[in-house]
Design a protein around this motif. Structure first.
Motif, PDB file in Angstrom:
ATOM      1  N   TRP A 129       0.836  -1.211   0.000  1.00 17.88           N
ATOM      2  CA  TRP A 129       0.000   0.000   0.000  1.00 17.88           C
ATOM      3  C   TRP A 129       0.868   1.258   0.000  1.00 17.88           C
ATOM      4  CZ3 TRP A 129      -2.944  -2.098   4.848  1.00 17.88           C
ATOM      5  CH2 TRP A 129      -3.641  -3.258   4.497  1.00 17.88           C
ATOM      6  N   ILE A 130       1.955   1.214   0.750  1.00 13.42           N
ATOM      7  CA  ILE A 130       2.879   2.352   0.778  1.00 13.42           C
ATOM      8  C   ILE A 130       3.436   2.594  -0.618  1.00 13.42           C
ATOM      9  CG2 ILE A 130       5.093   3.179   1.681  1.00 13.42           C
ATOM     10  CD1 ILE A 130       4.468   1.484   4.224  1.00 13.42           C
ATOM     11  N   ASP A 131       3.878   1.516  -1.291  1.00 15.89           N
ATOM     12  CA  ASP A 131       4.463   1.646  -2.625  1.00 15.89           C
ATOM     13  C   ASP A 131       3.471   2.220  -3.635  1.00 15.89           C
ATOM     14  OD1 ASP A 131       6.800   0.597  -1.650  1.00 15.89           O
ATOM     15  OD2 ASP A 131       6.522  -1.395  -2.520  1.00 15.89           O
ATOM     16  N   GLN A 132       2.184   2.003  -3.413  1.00 20.43           N
ATOM     17  CA  GLN A 132       1.168   2.515  -4.330  1.00 20.43           C
ATOM     18  C   GLN A 132       0.732   3.931  -3.979  1.00 20.43           C
ATOM     19  OE1 GLN A 132      -1.920  -0.493  -4.227  1.00 20.43           O
ATOM     20  NE2 GLN A 132      -0.999  -1.595  -5.936  1.00 20.43           N
ATOM     21  N   GLY A 133       1.224   4.466  -2.872  1.00 25.92           N
ATOM     22  CA  GLY A 133       0.835   5.817  -2.485  1.00 25.92           C
ATOM     23  C   GLY A 133      -0.565   5.910  -1.931  1.00 25.92           C
ATOM     24  N   ALA A 134      -1.070   4.822  -1.350  1.00 27.70           N
ATOM     25  CA  ALA A 134      -2.420   4.819  -0.781  1.00 27.70           C
ATOM     26  C   ALA A 134      -2.415   5.483   0.595  1.00 27.70           C
ATOM     27  CB  ALA A 134      -2.943   3.397  -0.664  1.00 27.70           C
ATOM     28  N   HIS A 135      -3.364   6.383   0.835  1.00 30.77           N
ATOM     29  CA  HIS A 135      -3.431   7.006   2.155  1.00 30.77           C
ATOM     30  C   HIS A 135      -4.344   6.245   3.102  1.00 30.77           C
ATOM     31  CE1 HIS A 135      -7.014   8.884   0.338  1.00 30.77           C
ATOM     32  NE2 HIS A 135      -7.440   9.099   1.558  1.00 30.77           N
ATOM     33  N   GLU A 136      -5.097   5.261   2.572  1.00 34.45           N
ATOM     34  CA  GLU A 136      -5.902   4.379   3.413  1.00 34.45           C
ATOM     35  C   GLU A 136      -6.113   3.067   2.667  1.00 34.45           C
ATOM     36  OE1 GLU A 136      -9.616   6.297   4.219  1.00 34.45           O
ATOM     37  OE2 GLU A 136     -10.006   6.777   2.116  1.00 34.45           O
ATOM     38  N   ALA A 137      -6.208   1.966   3.416  1.00 40.91           N
ATOM     39  CA  ALA A 137      -6.372   0.653   2.802  1.00 40.91           C
ATOM     40  C   ALA A 137      -6.977  -0.304   3.818  1.00 40.91           C
ATOM     41  CB  ALA A 137      -5.032   0.120   2.301  1.00 40.91           C
ATOM     42  N   ILE A 138      -7.515  -1.407   3.315  1.00 41.39           N
ATOM     43  CA  ILE A 138      -8.110  -2.416   4.186  1.00 41.39           C
ATOM     44  C   ILE A 138      -8.003  -3.785   3.518  1.00 41.39           C
ATOM     45  CG2 ILE A 138     -10.443  -2.141   3.237  1.00 41.39           C
ATOM     46  CD1 ILE A 138     -11.539  -2.564   6.060  1.00 41.39           C
ATOM     47  N   GLU A 139      -7.660  -4.814   4.294  1.00 37.14           N
ATOM     48  CA  GLU A 139      -7.683  -6.186   3.802  1.00 37.14           C
ATOM     49  C   GLU A 139      -9.135  -6.659   3.788  1.00 37.14           C
ATOM     50  OE1 GLU A 139      -6.001  -5.210   6.686  1.00 37.14           O
ATOM     51  OE2 GLU A 139      -4.256  -6.503   6.971  1.00 37.14           O
ATOM     52  N   ILE A 140      -9.546  -7.338   2.714  1.00 39.75           N
ATOM     53  CA  ILE A 140     -10.921  -7.833   2.661  1.00 39.75           C
ATOM     54  C   ILE A 140     -11.005  -9.349   2.535  1.00 39.75           C
ATOM     55  CG2 ILE A 140     -11.821  -5.656   1.770  1.00 39.75           C
ATOM     56  CD1 ILE A 140     -11.997  -6.953  -1.010  1.00 39.75           C
ATOM     57  N   VAL A 141      -9.920  -9.980   2.061  1.00 37.53           N
ATOM     58  CA  VAL A 141      -9.889 -11.436   1.907  1.00 37.53           C
ATOM     59  C   VAL A 141      -8.475 -11.909   2.196  1.00 37.53           C
ATOM     60  CG1 VAL A 141      -9.997 -13.347   0.249  1.00 37.53           C
ATOM     61  CG2 VAL A 141     -11.758 -11.569   0.195  1.00 37.53           C
ATOM     62  N   GLU A 142      -8.349 -13.027   2.927  1.00 35.73           N
ATOM     63  CA  GLU A 142      -7.050 -13.686   3.100  1.00 35.73           C
ATOM     64  C   GLU A 142      -7.187 -15.143   2.679  1.00 35.73           C
ATOM     65  OE1 GLU A 142      -3.942 -15.156   6.563  1.00 35.73           O
ATOM     66  OE2 GLU A 142      -5.086 -13.305   6.909  1.00 35.73           O
ATOM     67  N   VAL A 143      -6.432 -15.509   1.627  1.00 31.50           N
ATOM     68  CA  VAL A 143      -6.531 -16.851   1.051  1.00 31.50           C
ATOM     69  C   VAL A 143      -5.176 -17.555   1.126  1.00 31.50           C
ATOM     70  CG1 VAL A 143      -8.463 -16.348  -0.503  1.00 31.50           C
ATOM     71  CG2 VAL A 143      -6.130 -15.837  -1.242  1.00 31.50           C
ATOM     72  N   PRO A 144      -5.153 -18.902   0.972  1.00 32.52           N
ATOM     73  CA  PRO A 144      -3.899 -19.647   1.136  1.00 32.52           C
ATOM     74  C   PRO A 144      -2.994 -19.675  -0.079  1.00 32.52           C
ATOM     75  CG  PRO A 144      -5.718 -21.165   0.844  1.00 32.52           C
ATOM     76  CD  PRO A 144      -6.324 -19.798   0.926  1.00 32.52           C
ATOM     77  N   ASN A 145      -3.448 -19.155  -1.226  1.00 36.34           N
ATOM     78  CA  ASN A 145      -2.570 -19.166  -2.405  1.00 36.34           C
ATOM     79  C   ASN A 145      -2.876 -17.990  -3.333  1.00 36.34           C
ATOM     80  OD1 ASN A 145      -4.583 -19.987  -4.479  1.00 36.34           O
ATOM     81  ND2 ASN A 145      -4.613 -21.924  -3.346  1.00 36.34           N
ATOM     82  N   ARG A 146      -1.987 -17.773  -4.274  1.00 38.58           N
ATOM     83  CA  ARG A 146      -2.093 -16.621  -5.168  1.00 38.58           C
ATOM     84  C   ARG A 146      -3.241 -16.762  -6.158  1.00 38.58           C
ATOM     85  NH1 ARG A 146       1.255 -12.393  -5.876  1.00 38.58           N
ATOM     86  NH2 ARG A 146       1.238 -11.288  -7.879  1.00 38.58           N
ATOM     87  N   TYR A 147      -3.526 -17.968  -6.576  1.00 36.99           N
ATOM     88  CA  TYR A 147      -4.592 -18.181  -7.547  1.00 36.99           C
ATOM     89  C   TYR A 147      -5.935 -17.701  -7.015  1.00 36.99           C
ATOM     90  CZ  TYR A 147      -8.226 -20.551 -10.193  1.00 36.99           C
ATOM     91  OH  TYR A 147      -9.355 -20.823 -10.916  1.00 36.99           O
ATOM     92  N   LEU A 148      -6.272 -18.071  -5.791  1.00 34.69           N
ATOM     93  CA  LEU A 148      -7.565 -17.670  -5.224  1.00 34.69           C
ATOM     94  C   LEU A 148      -7.657 -16.154  -5.085  1.00 34.69           C
ATOM     95  CD1 LEU A 148      -8.105 -20.413  -2.483  1.00 34.69           C
ATOM     96  CD2 LEU A 148      -9.328 -20.174  -4.667  1.00 34.69           C
ATOM     97  N   ALA A 149      -6.536 -15.532  -4.731  1.00 35.58           N
ATOM     98  CA  ALA A 149      -6.522 -14.070  -4.671  1.00 35.58           C
ATOM     99  C   ALA A 149      -6.739 -13.483  -6.062  1.00 35.58           C
ATOM    100  CB  ALA A 149      -5.203 -13.586  -4.086  1.00 35.58           C
ATOM    101  N   GLY A 150      -6.124 -14.100  -7.062  1.00 34.15           N
ATOM    102  CA  GLY A 150      -6.228 -13.588  -8.421  1.00 34.15           C
ATOM    103  C   GLY A 150      -7.642 -13.647  -8.971  1.00 34.15           C
ATOM    104  N   ILE A 151      -8.340 -14.771  -8.761  1.00 35.06           N
ATOM    105  CA  ILE A 151      -9.702 -14.867  -9.299  1.00 35.06           C
ATOM    106  C   ILE A 151     -10.640 -13.928  -8.544  1.00 35.06           C
ATOM    107  CG2 ILE A 151      -9.347 -17.203 -10.147  1.00 35.06           C
ATOM    108  CD1 ILE A 151     -11.099 -18.199  -7.792  1.00 35.06           C
ATOM    109  N   THR A 152     -10.322 -13.631  -7.290  1.00 36.34           N
ATOM    110  CA  THR A 152     -11.126 -12.662  -6.548  1.00 36.34           C
ATOM    111  C   THR A 152     -10.944 -11.264  -7.117  1.00 36.34           C
ATOM    112  OG1 THR A 152     -10.885 -14.009  -4.537  1.00 36.34           O
ATOM    113  CG2 THR A 152     -11.624 -11.734  -4.249  1.00 36.34           C
ATOM    114  N   GLU A 153      -9.695 -10.907  -7.410  1.00 39.33           N
ATOM    115  CA  GLU A 153      -9.429  -9.600  -7.998  1.00 39.33           C
ATOM    116  C   GLU A 153     -10.138  -9.469  -9.342  1.00 39.33           C
ATOM    117  OE1 GLU A 153      -5.537  -6.798  -8.782  1.00 39.33           O
ATOM    118  OE2 GLU A 153      -5.449  -8.884  -9.480  1.00 39.33           O
TER     119      GLU A 153
END
Length: 264
Positions: A129-153
Motif C-alpha cells: 500500500w505504501i508503494d502505491q501511495g495509498a493514504h488508506e487501505a483495508i484487507e478484505i480477503v485472506e486466502v492460502p494461495n495466489r490463484y484464489l486471490a487472483g480470481i477474486t481480484e
C-alpha cells in the motif's frame, strides 16, 4: 557527498510519516533527511537485477533475456489468476513458483487516486500500500494461495477500479472513503470458493507520507532522455520523489539504472 549504485525500489518503515531508504550494495540513503535539500541524479549505466550484467533494461529492472526466462517475471506476477503452482503445474520454475504462490495472499481495497482492488502476499502488508501511495487501505480477503486471490481480484474489478491514476495520486486530489462500506458492498461479487476467506471485521489502515507540498502538474523525469537532473526534494510518496519544480521521479519504474546521486 556522492553515492553510486543500482536503483531498486525504496525500502520503507511504517511510521508516521513513512520513512524511506534508498539502498545500494554497500551503502544506503535515508531519503527523509534530504527533504528541502538539493540533490543531483545522473544515469551512468544499466544493470539487470537478475543476471547482474550490464545490459539494457527491458522491463521491471530485467534485461530482455531475463524478462522472458526468469520466474520472477512470469505472467502470474502481474496476473495472479494465472498462477498454477497449486495444481503442481510449472510455468518457468515450479520450486520458485510454489515458494511464492503457495503462501497466504491478501485481496485489499486501497485509496490512492481512487478506490482500487489489489492483491499482495500477506508478508507485503502494508508495504504494498505504501508503494502505491495509498493514504488508506483495508484487507478484505485472506486466502492460502495466489490463484484464489487472483480470481477474486478479477471478479471485483468488474465493479471497482484495479489501477491507480499516478498523476492524481501525486497531486493529492483525494477524498477519504469508507472502505469498510466498500467491502460490504463488494462482498456479493466474491467467488463462492473464496467466500469462506472473507475478512469481516478488519479496520482501515491510514498512511501518512513525508510531503512538504504536492505538484499541481506533475512532470515525469526520464533519465533515459535527460541523463542528469538536479532539484530540491520536497516530498516522497509511493515510490516517487517529488521536486520543487514539479518534476517527479518514479524509482520503481527506473529499477536497474546505475546512478550517481550527489547531495549539495
Amino acid at each position: 557527498m556522492l553515492y553510486t549504485g543500482v536503483l531498486t525500489k525504496m525500502q520503507t518503515e511504517f511510521l508516521d510519516p513513512i520513512q524511506y531508504y534508498l539502498v545500494f550494495e554497500n551503502d544506503f540513503i535515508h531519503m527523509n533527511q534530504l527533504l528541502n535539500k538539493t540533490i543531483s541524479i545522473t544515469k551512468v549505466g544499466e544493470q539487470c537485477l537478475s543476471c547482474g550484467l550490464s545490459r539494457p533494461i527491458f522491463r521491471q529492472g530485467f534485461c530482455r533475456t531475463c524478462f522472458f526466462e526468469k520466474p520472477l517475471a512470469g505472467d502470474w506476477i502481474m496476473r495472479p489468476e494465472l498462477s498454477t503452482a497449486h495444481l503442481n503445474k510449472e510455468d518457468r520454475d515450479l520450486v520458485f513458483e510454489k515458494k511464492i504462490q503457495l503462501q497466504p495472499h491478501i485481496v485489499y481495497l486501497a485509496n490512492s487516486s481512487n478506490v482500487k482492488v489489489g492483491v499482495t502476499r500477506k508478508s507485503q502488508v502494508p508495504t504494498r500500500w505504501i508503494d502505491q501511495g495509498a493514504h488508506e487501505a483495508i484487507e478484505i480477503v485472506e486466502v492460502p494461495n495466489r490463484y484464489l486471490a487472483g480470481i477474486t481480484e478479477v471478479a471485483l474489478k468488474e465493479h471497482v477500479a484495479d489501477k491507480t491514476n499516478w498523476r492524481n495520486m501525486l497531486k493529492n486530489n483525494l477524498k477519504d472513503e469508507d472502505l469498510m462500506e466498500w467491502r460490504d458492498r463488494l462482498k456479493i461479487y466474491i467467488p463462492e470458493e473464496v467466500k469462506p476467506y472473507v475478512l469481516e471485521h478488519n479496520k482501515e489502515t491510514n498512511i501518512n507520507f513525508p510531503v512538504e507540498h504536492y505538484p499541481k502538474k506533475p512532470n515525469s523525469l526520464n533519465l533515459s532522455k535527460v541523463s542528469t537532473y538536479s532539484g530540491q526534494l520536497v516530498g516522497i510518496k509511493g515510490q516517487y520523489l517529488l521536486f520543487e519544480d514539479e518534476r517527479v521521479f518514479n524509482i520503481r519504474s527506473n529499477e536497474g539504472l546505475v546512478v550517481e546521486i550527489a547531495l549539495a
